[in-house]
Scaffold this active site. Structure first.
Site, PDB file in Angstrom:
ATOM      1  N   GLY A   1       0.869  -1.179   0.000  1.00 18.60           N
ATOM      2  CA  GLY A   1       0.000   0.000   0.000  1.00 18.60           C
ATOM      3  C   GLY A   1       0.901   1.222   0.000  1.00 18.60           C
ATOM      4  O   GLY A   1       2.096   1.108  -0.246  1.00 18.60           O
ATOM      5  N   ARG A   2       0.359   2.358   0.304  1.00 20.69           N
ATOM      6  CA  ARG A   2       1.180   3.575   0.251  1.00 20.69           C
ATOM      7  C   ARG A   2       2.339   3.532   1.249  1.00 20.69           C
ATOM      8  O   ARG A   2       3.462   3.891   0.924  1.00 20.69           O
ATOM      9  CB  ARG A   2       0.302   4.802   0.517  1.00 20.69           C
ATOM     10  CG  ARG A   2      -0.560   5.099  -0.667  1.00 20.69           C
ATOM     11  CD  ARG A   2      -1.316   6.395  -0.498  1.00 20.69           C
ATOM     12  NE  ARG A   2      -2.399   6.456  -1.453  1.00 20.69           N
ATOM     13  CZ  ARG A   2      -2.249   6.683  -2.743  1.00 20.69           C
ATOM     14  NH1 ARG A   2      -1.057   6.872  -3.244  1.00 20.69           N
ATOM     15  NH2 ARG A   2      -3.288   6.712  -3.551  1.00 20.69           N
TER      16      ARG A   2
ATOM     17  N   ILE B   1       0.741 -12.852  -6.891  1.00 18.65           N
ATOM     18  CA  ILE B   1       0.428 -12.086  -8.096  1.00 18.65           C
ATOM     19  C   ILE B   1       1.280 -10.811  -8.119  1.00 18.65           C
ATOM     20  O   ILE B   1       0.976  -9.878  -8.844  1.00 18.65           O
ATOM     21  CB  ILE B   1      -1.081 -11.726  -8.195  1.00 18.65           C
ATOM     22  CG1 ILE B   1      -1.631 -11.216  -6.882  1.00 18.65           C
ATOM     23  CG2 ILE B   1      -1.897 -12.897  -8.665  1.00 18.65           C
ATOM     24  CD1 ILE B   1      -1.608  -9.787  -6.693  1.00 18.65           C
TER      25      ILE B   1
ATOM     26  N   ARG C   1       5.521 -10.266  -7.454  1.00 12.93           N
ATOM     27  CA  ARG C   1       6.773 -10.501  -8.160  1.00 12.93           C
ATOM     28  C   ARG C   1       7.344 -11.840  -7.702  1.00 12.93           C
ATOM     29  O   ARG C   1       7.271 -12.177  -6.511  1.00 12.93           O
ATOM     30  CB  ARG C   1       7.782  -9.396  -7.826  1.00 12.93           C
ATOM     31  CG  ARG C   1       7.521  -8.098  -8.536  1.00 12.93           C
ATOM     32  CD  ARG C   1       7.789  -8.222 -10.041  1.00 12.93           C
ATOM     33  NE  ARG C   1       7.488  -7.004 -10.745  1.00 12.93           N
ATOM     34  CZ  ARG C   1       6.297  -6.732 -11.312  1.00 12.93           C
ATOM     35  NH1 ARG C   1       5.310  -7.592 -11.254  1.00 12.93           N
ATOM     36  NH2 ARG C   1       6.108  -5.606 -11.960  1.00 12.93           N
TER      37      ARG C   1
ATOM     38  N   GLU D   1      11.198 -15.660 -14.733  1.00 14.72           N
ATOM     39  CA  GLU D   1      10.247 -15.711 -15.864  1.00 14.72           C
ATOM     40  C   GLU D   1      10.961 -15.520 -17.196  1.00 14.72           C
ATOM     41  O   GLU D   1      11.917 -14.727 -17.252  1.00 14.72           O
ATOM     42  CB  GLU D   1       9.225 -14.571 -15.726  1.00 14.72           C
ATOM     43  CG  GLU D   1       8.273 -14.745 -14.614  1.00 14.72           C
ATOM     44  CD  GLU D   1       7.413 -13.491 -14.389  1.00 14.72           C
ATOM     45  OE1 GLU D   1       6.911 -13.352 -13.287  1.00 14.72           O
ATOM     46  OE2 GLU D   1       7.282 -12.664 -15.325  1.00 14.72           O
TER      47      GLU D   1
ATOM     48  N   HIS E   1       2.011 -14.763 -15.976  1.00 14.15           N
ATOM     49  CA  HIS E   1       2.082 -13.324 -15.646  1.00 14.15           C
ATOM     50  C   HIS E   1       1.038 -12.529 -16.447  1.00 14.15           C
ATOM     51  O   HIS E   1       1.379 -11.705 -17.292  1.00 14.15           O
ATOM     52  CB  HIS E   1       3.493 -12.782 -15.917  1.00 14.15           C
ATOM     53  CG  HIS E   1       3.783 -11.496 -15.182  1.00 14.15           C
ATOM     54  ND1 HIS E   1       5.033 -11.132 -14.760  1.00 14.15           N
ATOM     55  CD2 HIS E   1       2.966 -10.481 -14.800  1.00 14.15           C
ATOM     56  CE1 HIS E   1       4.989  -9.951 -14.155  1.00 14.15           C
ATOM     57  NE2 HIS E   1       3.719  -9.536 -14.176  1.00 14.15           N
TER      58      HIS E   1
HETATM   59  O1  LIG Z   1       3.381  -7.080 -13.369  1.00 18.62           O
HETATM   60  C1  LIG Z   1       2.688  -6.241 -13.852  1.00 18.62           C
HETATM   61  C2  LIG Z   1       2.830  -4.856 -13.589  1.00 18.62           C
HETATM   62  O2  LIG Z   1       3.714  -4.477 -12.803  1.00 18.62           O
HETATM   63  O3  LIG Z   1       2.077  -4.072 -14.173  1.00 18.62           O
END
Ligand SMILES: O=CC(=O)O
Length: 271
Positions: free
Chosen positions: A153-154, A188, A190, A219, A237
């Site tokens: 988050g921020r 989802i 890295r 990847e 990805h």
């Molecule tokens: O991995 C996808 C993004 O960073 O937009």
């Protein structure tokens, strides 16, 4: 703006490529088998680079483009861009935040359901004709389960900026053990956030219930051991990869470039 040299680092949505081609003097890096030849021939004419979260600009590339002014990335992650070098050289960087949030969140729920309800395996079960031999085994319920989210988050982003390595292998043996044989890991973010060898041994030894992965440490190479496991769902990805979202992201990339070259404020500046 037709004379402005723009370098596209990797394939992007066809709409973005077409629009860049209409507006700028577009060079596609993959058209040049030898990157060094391209850089010697055209490096000095490049004023903007367009990349994606998986293809950024490292220090070597930035140094080879003496007139580079802006890197506009179609994606939210900027971990493949040498931000320190950009700051040093006064190169602007833009990304495409916010517009892909819903898409990634939707996919995460899809991944959780696919994993817990074993949707991919069930599909294979029906296709292979195994259903005629009996019902598929029972799976796990999602509603009511506790979901832990490790994200940026921020505040997390501000901390991560101060200590870049803070998130490397944040999902380690300890976290995986805490999830346990009834726990599931979804990544989802890295690939490097997860200690992949630890994850693999936990899955192989039954110390973790399963994993849903959209990203991997190296990847597009996915460890062989994962390919044979039924309690994992593996995606290439694709968090933001829908026509709708990639079009909005493309418009942001184009909007940022246009603003820059017209001397207007950038729409979504990162630096
Ligand atoms: O991995 C996808 C993004 O960073 O937009």
């Amino acid at each position: 703006m037709g004379s402005i040299g723009v370098l596209l680092l990797s394939q992007v949505a066809p709409y973005l490529e077409q629009e860049l081609n209409k507006r700028y003097n577009l060079f596609r890096l993959w058209d040049y088998p030898k990157k060094s030849h391209f850089l010697t021939q055209h490096g000095a004419s490049i004023r903007a680079v367009v990349g994606r979260s998986t293809s950024g600009a490292d220090s070597e590339l930035i140094d080879a483009l003496p007139n580079l002014e802006i890197i506009s990335s179609s994606g939210v992650g900027v971990d493949k861009i040498d931000l320190i070098k950009c700051k040093e050289k006064g190169i602007r960087v833009t990304n495409t935040p916010d517009v892909l949030t819903d898409e990634v969140a939707d996919l995460t729920i899809g991944l959780i359901l696919a994993l817990l309800r074993r949707i991919c395996e069930c599909d294979r079960y029906v296709r292979s004709g195994n259903w005629k031999r009996g019902d598929y085994k029972l799976t796990s319920k999602f509603s009511g389960k506790t979901v832990g989210i490790i994200g940026l988050g921020r505040i997390g982003t501000a901390i991560a900026k101060r200590a870049e390595e803070e998130t490397h292998h944040i999902i380690n043996r300890e976290v995986i053990s805490a999830l346990g044989p009834k726990g599931f890991l979804i990544n989802i973010g890295r690939g490097k956030h997860v200690d992949e060898p630890e994850l693999i041994s936990a899955l192989l030894e039954g110390r973790l219930g399963g994993a849903g992965l959209d990203v991997f440490e190296n990847e597009p190479h996915v460890p062989e051991e994962l390919l044979g496991l039924e309690n994992v769902v593996l995606l290439p990805h694709i968090g933001s990869a829908t026509v709708e979202t990639r079009t909005v992201m493309a418009d942001l990339v184009l909007g940022n470039l246009e603003a820059h070259f017209l001397g207007k404020p950038l729409l979504t500046p990162f630096i």
